[in-house]
Design a protein around this motif. Structure first.
Motif: not given
Ligand SMILES: C[S@@+](CC[C@H](N)C(=O)[O-])C[C@H]1O[C@@H](n2cnc3c(N)ncnc32)[C@H](O)[C@@H]1O
Length: 334
Positions: A68, A75, A94, A113, A137, A163-164, A180
């Motif tokens: 990423y 992106y 969305r 994220a 993120d 980190d999620a 999402f």
């Protein structure tokens, strides 16, 4: 980051409150510095507090971050194609997902994220001066893009690298959580969902979604074409990873029916029921006594006698046993 964010952040290691002793601008901005909770230190670099445990990341997560970071510049150029493939209008889709958060202008929202901020921009547009938007993120490249996109945004926006699965936010600190497109890449979806529940106030909405073609379509050419280029479409629906606090759960498939969307409300612990109402009929008892009150099996002859005796007295088996056991126990315990 800005000093107003400090009370919302905690150490993702043990949820201890954070301290900041360095300098800040007159408006409270911190560009470089260090946050600490006891011995644990978290750097602030270019305005982003960084809670990513870099020394502890798995090879898979390192490659997700590298992917990423590397892709952040391009992106946005190609993302609309995901929607185009299925004849969907990205903005409309969305907005529909964000409707499920049931926002009001004062809401405090966490987006996990957040990527380049395509949803963040829509969420920010729905908040007023008293609202707050927390964007998280693991990729600094992607989060930078979100910050660029939201430049000039007048509501308070906070950015964090983390980190999620170990969120740097205090318990019950936000009204709702949205994520999402990232779940399939998290090291452990169960921990990530548990973290979303931890930071969300009870009663708040959580809305999550990602690729997963429904099982009944997996053998179609449609599924095979999509998953050849993106194997993530064959990821399982993460129902077993759902937290026990999830209430009013709704699962649906969107964007050509190949992305799942789960929305739920956060409850307190596991659900509870009324397990103590008497159940009519020859067996009798309650849901709780049938589950928690079992003693031991008896011989078939003793069971038949018990049935005859309870029938003669017109009692349920539960009431007869309750009386018989209490009487025998009282005699023996004299
Ligand atoms: C496909 S992008 C989706 C971005 C954005 N939500 C959207 O809809 O465009 C996936 C995002 O998940 C982030 N991500 C992957 N693993 C993560 C993790 N363990 N914790 C937090 N973010 C993660 C990536 O950096 C990336 O920005």
């Amino acid at each position: 980051m800005n000093l107003w964010e400090l009370p919302f952040f905690v150490s993702p290691l043990d949820q201890q409150a954070l301290q900041y002793k360095g300098s800040s601008s007159a408006s409270g901005d911190i560009q470089q510095g260090v946050l600490n909770a006891g011995q644990a230190e978290f750097p602030v670099i270019d305005g982003f507090p960084n809670f990513v445990p870099t020394h502890n990341l798995s090879d898979k997560t390192k490659s997700v971050v590298a992917f990423y970071d590397d892709r952040s510049e391009t992106y946005d150029q190609y993302l609309h194609l995901t929607f185009h493939t299925h004849g969907e209008d990205e903005n409309k889709v969305r907005n529909g997902l964000i409707d499920l958060l049931e926002l009001n202008p004062d809401s405090t929202v966490l987006e996990v994220a957040a990527g380049s901020g395509r949803d963040s921009e829509i969420i920010a547009g729905r908040l007023g001066a008293k609202g707050k938007l927390f964007l998280q993120d693991i990729s600094s490249g992607m989060l930078n893009k979100a910050r660029e996109r939201l430049q000039g945004c007048t509501i308070p926006v906070s950015y964090a690298l983390a980190d999620a699965c170990a969120l740097p936010y205090a318990d019950n600190s936000v009204d709702c959580v949205y994520s999402f497109g990232g779940l399939g890449e998290f090291p452990d979806i169960r921990s990530a969902l548990a973290e979303m529940v931890r930071v969300c106030k009870p009663g708040g909405k959580i809305v999550v979604g990602d690729e997963s073609i429904p099982v009944w379509l997996r053998n179609t050419e449609f599924a095979k074409i999509l998953s050849t280029t993106n194997p993530q479409f064959m990821a399982p629906l993460p129902l077993e990873q759902m937290p026990v606090e999830a209430r009013q759960v709704c699962v649906r498939w969107i964007i050509g029916g190949v992305f799942y969307l789960i929305d739920f409300r956060v409850g307190n612990g596991a659900p509870e029921g009324n397990f103590d109402y008497p159940i009519p009929g020859p067996r009798g008892g309650t849901l709780r006594s049938r589950y928690l009150g079992q003693l031991e099996g008896v011989t078939p002859e003793a069971k038949e006698l018990a049935h005859k005796a309870r029938g003669k007295r017109g009692m349920s088996m539960h009431a007869w046993l309750e009386e018989a056991v209490r009487k025998a126990a009282a005699d023996d315990l004299k």
